[in-house]
Design a protein around this motif. Sequence first.
Motif, PDB file in Angstrom:
ATOM      1  N   VAL A 197       3.413  42.286  59.243  1.00 20.67           N
ATOM      2  CA  VAL A 197       2.337  41.518  59.855  1.00 20.67           C
ATOM      3  C   VAL A 197       1.169  41.487  58.875  1.00 20.67           C
ATOM      4  CG1 VAL A 197       0.596  41.497  61.678  1.00 20.67           C
ATOM      5  CG2 VAL A 197       2.980  41.921  62.251  1.00 20.67           C
ATOM      6  N   LEU A 198       0.726  40.292  58.550  1.00 19.88           N
ATOM      7  CA  LEU A 198      -0.461  40.115  57.726  1.00 19.88           C
ATOM      8  C   LEU A 198      -1.692  40.292  58.613  1.00 19.88           C
ATOM      9  CD1 LEU A 198      -1.883  39.211  55.095  1.00 19.88           C
ATOM     10  CD2 LEU A 198      -1.599  36.852  55.889  1.00 19.88           C
ATOM     11  N   LEU A 199      -2.453  41.360  58.354  1.00 19.05           N
ATOM     12  CA  LEU A 199      -3.666  41.588  59.148  1.00 19.05           C
ATOM     13  C   LEU A 199      -4.740  40.562  58.825  1.00 19.05           C
ATOM     14  CD1 LEU A 199      -4.178  45.466  59.153  1.00 19.05           C
ATOM     15  CD2 LEU A 199      -3.301  44.020  61.006  1.00 19.05           C
ATOM     16  N   GLY A 200      -4.884  40.270  57.531  1.00 17.49           N
ATOM     17  CA  GLY A 200      -5.902  39.328  57.118  1.00 17.49           C
ATOM     18  C   GLY A 200      -6.177  39.444  55.637  1.00 17.49           C
ATOM     19  N   GLU A 201      -7.244  38.794  55.200  1.00 19.12           N
ATOM     20  CA  GLU A 201      -7.591  38.733  53.785  1.00 19.12           C
ATOM     21  C   GLU A 201      -9.015  39.240  53.573  1.00 19.12           C
ATOM     22  OE1 GLU A 201      -7.111  34.578  52.844  1.00 19.12           O
ATOM     23  OE2 GLU A 201      -5.373  34.491  54.187  1.00 19.12           O
ATOM     24  N   VAL A 202      -9.223  39.851  52.411  1.00 15.91           N
ATOM     25  CA  VAL A 202     -10.568  40.274  52.020  1.00 15.91           C
ATOM     26  C   VAL A 202     -10.842  39.770  50.605  1.00 15.91           C
ATOM     27  CG1 VAL A 202     -10.512  42.343  53.468  1.00 15.91           C
ATOM     28  CG2 VAL A 202      -9.764  42.494  51.085  1.00 15.91           C
ATOM     29  N   ILE A 203     -12.100  39.659  50.271  1.00 15.44           N
ATOM     30  CA  ILE A 203     -12.507  39.357  48.898  1.00 15.44           C
ATOM     31  C   ILE A 203     -12.878  40.681  48.246  1.00 15.44           C
ATOM     32  CG2 ILE A 203     -14.015  38.011  47.411  1.00 15.44           C
ATOM     33  CD1 ILE A 203     -12.244  36.344  49.297  1.00 15.44           C
ATOM     34  N   ASP A 204     -12.158  41.040  47.184  1.00 14.37           N
ATOM     35  CA  ASP A 204     -12.391  42.358  46.590  1.00 14.37           C
ATOM     36  C   ASP A 204     -13.636  42.354  45.706  1.00 14.37           C
ATOM     37  OD1 ASP A 204     -11.721  41.317  44.069  1.00 14.37           O
ATOM     38  OD2 ASP A 204      -9.704  42.178  44.065  1.00 14.37           O
ATOM     39  N   ARG A 205     -13.913  43.474  45.096  1.00 14.13           N
ATOM     40  CA  ARG A 205     -15.148  43.622  44.320  1.00 14.13           C
ATOM     41  C   ARG A 205     -15.139  42.819  43.025  1.00 14.13           C
ATOM     42  NH1 ARG A 205     -17.099  49.930  45.230  1.00 14.13           N
ATOM     43  NH2 ARG A 205     -17.401  49.706  47.489  1.00 14.13           N
ATOM     44  N   HIS A 206     -13.973  42.254  42.684  1.00 14.92           N
ATOM     45  CA  HIS A 206     -13.873  41.400  41.496  1.00 14.92           C
ATOM     46  C   HIS A 206     -13.878  39.928  41.882  1.00 14.92           C
ATOM     47  CE1 HIS A 206     -12.841  45.146  39.473  1.00 14.92           C
ATOM     48  NE2 HIS A 206     -11.908  45.337  40.376  1.00 14.92           N
ATOM     49  N   GLY A 207     -14.125  39.659  43.162  1.00 11.44           N
ATOM     50  CA  GLY A 207     -14.164  38.278  43.627  1.00 11.44           C
ATOM     51  C   GLY A 207     -12.808  37.675  43.900  1.00 11.44           C
ATOM     52  N   GLN A 208     -11.752  38.502  43.933  1.00 12.18           N
ATOM     53  CA  GLN A 208     -10.402  38.019  44.155  1.00 12.18           C
ATOM     54  C   GLN A 208     -10.015  38.169  45.626  1.00 12.18           C
ATOM     55  OE1 GLN A 208      -8.607  36.582  41.531  1.00 12.18           O
ATOM     56  NE2 GLN A 208     -10.612  36.837  40.570  1.00 12.18           N
ATOM     57  N   ARG A 209      -9.336  37.158  46.143  1.00 10.34           N
ATOM     58  CA  ARG A 209      -8.855  37.197  47.535  1.00 10.34           C
ATOM     59  C   ARG A 209      -7.578  38.025  47.586  1.00 10.34           C
ATOM     60  NH1 ARG A 209      -9.806  34.282  52.095  1.00 10.34           N
ATOM     61  NH2 ARG A 209     -11.334  33.039  50.940  1.00 10.34           N
ATOM     62  N   ARG A 210      -7.490  38.949  48.547  1.00 15.14           N
ATOM     63  CA  ARG A 210      -6.334  39.838  48.654  1.00 15.14           C
ATOM     64  C   ARG A 210      -5.852  39.917  50.098  1.00 15.14           C
ATOM     65  NH1 ARG A 210      -7.472  43.569  44.433  1.00 15.14           N
ATOM     66  NH2 ARG A 210      -5.375  44.463  44.580  1.00 15.14           N
ATOM     67  N   ASP A 211      -4.549  39.839  50.276  1.00 16.49           N
ATOM     68  CA  ASP A 211      -3.922  40.057  51.580  1.00 16.49           C
ATOM     69  C   ASP A 211      -3.839  41.545  51.891  1.00 16.49           C
ATOM     70  OD1 ASP A 211      -3.421  37.368  51.888  1.00 16.49           O
ATOM     71  OD2 ASP A 211      -1.238  37.525  51.757  1.00 16.49           O
ATOM     72  N   ILE A 212      -4.015  41.901  53.155  1.00 13.76           N
ATOM     73  CA  ILE A 212      -3.715  43.251  53.630  1.00 13.76           C
ATOM     74  C   ILE A 212      -2.637  43.110  54.703  1.00 13.76           C
ATOM     75  CG2 ILE A 212      -4.594  45.321  54.767  1.00 13.76           C
ATOM     76  CD1 ILE A 212      -7.334  44.730  53.627  1.00 13.76           C
ATOM     77  N   GLN A 213      -1.482  43.667  54.419  1.00 12.96           N
ATOM     78  CA  GLN A 213      -0.302  43.487  55.269  1.00 12.96           C
ATOM     79  C   GLN A 213       0.273  44.839  55.669  1.00 12.96           C
ATOM     80  OE1 GLN A 213       3.700  42.746  53.630  1.00 12.96           O
ATOM     81  NE2 GLN A 213       3.563  40.696  54.520  1.00 12.96           N
ATOM     82  N   LEU A 214       0.724  44.947  56.912  1.00 14.05           N
ATOM     83  CA  LEU A 214       1.454  46.128  57.367  1.00 14.05           C
ATOM     84  C   LEU A 214       2.946  45.828  57.303  1.00 14.05           C
ATOM     85  CD1 LEU A 214      -0.600  47.259  60.495  1.00 14.05           C
ATOM     86  CD2 LEU A 214      -0.902  47.924  58.099  1.00 14.05           C
ATOM     87  N   LYS A 215       3.684  46.671  56.589  1.00 14.09           N
ATOM     88  CA  LYS A 215       5.131  46.488  56.433  1.00 14.09           C
ATOM     89  C   LYS A 215       5.841  47.608  57.200  1.00 14.09           C
ATOM     90  CE  LYS A 215       8.607  45.764  52.818  1.00 14.09           C
ATOM     91  NZ  LYS A 215       8.816  45.688  51.349  1.00 14.09           N
ATOM     92  N   GLY A 216       6.761  47.201  58.083  1.00 15.82           N
ATOM     93  CA  GLY A 216       7.408  48.163  58.964  1.00 15.82           C
ATOM     94  C   GLY A 216       6.692  48.270  60.296  1.00 15.82           C
ATOM     95  N   SER A 217       5.961  47.190  60.645  1.00 11.39           N
ATOM     96  CA  SER A 217       5.061  47.234  61.794  1.00 11.39           C
ATOM     97  C   SER A 217       5.677  46.714  63.085  1.00 11.39           C
ATOM     98  CB  SER A 217       3.800  46.422  61.476  1.00 11.39           C
ATOM     99  OG  SER A 217       4.146  45.102  61.082  1.00 11.39           O
ATOM    100  N   GLY A 218       7.003  46.549  63.109  1.00 12.86           N
ATOM    101  CA  GLY A 218       7.654  46.158  64.352  1.00 12.86           C
ATOM    102  C   GLY A 218       8.230  44.757  64.309  1.00 12.86           C
ATOM    103  N   PRO A 219       9.006  44.389  65.320  1.00  9.05           N
ATOM    104  CA  PRO A 219       9.702  43.096  65.325  1.00  9.05           C
ATOM    105  C   PRO A 219       8.751  41.914  65.437  1.00  9.05           C
ATOM    106  CG  PRO A 219       9.988  44.223  67.431  1.00  9.05           C
ATOM    107  CD  PRO A 219       9.324  45.197  66.509  1.00  9.05           C
ATOM    108  N   THR A 220       9.190  40.801  64.886  1.00 10.91           N
ATOM    109  CA  THR A 220       8.472  39.534  64.938  1.00 10.91           C
ATOM    110  C   THR A 220       9.476  38.456  65.344  1.00 10.91           C
ATOM    111  OG1 THR A 220       8.912  38.650  62.727  1.00 10.91           O
ATOM    112  CG2 THR A 220       7.223  40.373  62.880  1.00 10.91           C
ATOM    113  N   PRO A 221       9.024  37.228  65.568  1.00  7.82           N
ATOM    114  CA  PRO A 221       9.970  36.158  65.874  1.00  7.82           C
ATOM    115  C   PRO A 221      10.954  35.869  64.735  1.00  7.82           C
ATOM    116  CG  PRO A 221       7.775  35.541  66.595  1.00  7.82           C
ATOM    117  CD  PRO A 221       7.632  36.805  65.804  1.00  7.82           C
ATOM    118  N   PHE A 222      10.706  36.432  63.546  1.00  4.82           N
ATOM    119  CA  PHE A 222      11.583  36.214  62.401  1.00  4.82           C
ATOM    120  C   PHE A 222      12.508  37.403  62.128  1.00  4.82           C
ATOM    121  CE2 PHE A 222       7.475  34.052  61.491  1.00  4.82           C
ATOM    122  CZ  PHE A 222       7.913  32.748  61.652  1.00  4.82           C
TER     123      PHE A 222
END
Length: 480
Positions: free
Chosen positions: A91-116
């Motif tokens: 599950v992708l929790l969301g995105e943040v802009i890091d201290r270098h100005g780069q957009r980064r995803d924060i994702q939980l892997k192993g976080s349970g079933p999804t429709p996929f």
Amino acid sequence: MQIAFDNSYARLPDRFYATLAPTPVEKPSLIKVNEPLARDLGLDPVALTTPEGLAVLAGNKVPKGASPLAQAYAGHQFGGWVPQLGDGRAVLLGEVIDRHGQRRDIQLKGSGPTPFSRRGDGRAWLGPVLREYVVSEAMQALGIPTTRALAAVATGEPVYRERAFPGAVLTRVASSHIRVGTFQYFAARGDEEALRALTDHAMARHYPQAETPLDLLSAVVAAQARLIAHWMGVGFIHGVMNTDNMSIAGETIDYGPCAFMDAYHPDQVFSSIDRMGRYAYRRQPEIAVWNLAQFATALLPIMGMDHKEAVAVATREVEGFADLFTAAWEEVFAAKLGFARLDEARAALAYDLLARMARGKADFTQVFRSLSGVDPSLARDEFGDQTALDDWLPRWQAHLDEEGTDDATRRARMQAANPAFIPRNHRVEQAIAAAVAGDFTPFERLTLVLATPYTDQPDHADLMAAPAPEEEVPATFCGT
């Protein structure tokens, strides 16, 4: 705990993903937080260790501002087309802009079933979580583009594979989780509107200089050429180079049955599911081309030209991988051999060394690190036949002399390109076995040492050594 989310992927049309929260776990406990990475992301590493932080990392609490979702994608798996894959245990929790100005995803892997999930449990067991943590952070320290590991959490619940294993959740960070298979998903459905939206999103996010789908293809081809050349330079074998495992950002993603070679052989395979050697070490560049051809095919409908012309120009871009990869490979191996550049004769010298290493079953990492030292002749010790380099070493030295490379420059150049430490398979497996038994000391030691892989660390010299015959790991597993 504050996380400054700015979720651009969640602003794409609904058909790009399924919206859902992670599935809570029974009794989470913290294994490790990557403090330097947390700070780079603008997060407070101490806050991540609090009960609230642990609840977020385990998937038990959705933080304010998050837009949790599972991404949709398709892909070719071992050459076979699968029209719908998607995040089946992430599950992708969301995105943040890091201290270098780069957009980064924060994702939980192993976080349970999804429709996929395709009837899967959506969970991860401890072994693959620790493997991805160790190897992805080692790749970062080696200077190779990669997804990162922010945290690992034990769930307190069993995960059933061939037997019961302790469950875990990995918090993964990436420039994005957009894959070749994401484009294939919409192309296969004839959804040109979604293809255009995805292309615009990918260009704005990763390649702002790109203006057209052809520009995007060109940029991804170049990024992949550089990435695969760096893999080859450290003896890395991905193991599952499916199109759904190729990031268009040019990062290494999805560390399943990956491995670093011990004894060198170009046909080396570790993945237990790669029975035909499709993703062997030497085949990684050609498989990258195959995957990029699928990417190009997905983009054809929005190229803005007639089909025949679109095929022709896209083919030229994909075929350009060969020259880009060769140039990147030569740059990598020039440094590994102490040269400023490789000309034709020095490239032949590099190929000759690799052929001798294959015949002599010499350790890939140790040979190059030994050549980097004060006495390069110690590299002979890695060969069963210690005369294997007797005529090669003088030819190599002659080329160094011809280039005017002094010994100090050679050593500095080579030691910055040839790691002393890699995540050796047997050491990773030993750390996993200890962790399953409740001892995370070997895991902590590995992550510490691999954070500075180009530095000699005499107190940890045992982690440099190739495995004894009884320690060899002949196969690696996905863990799904």
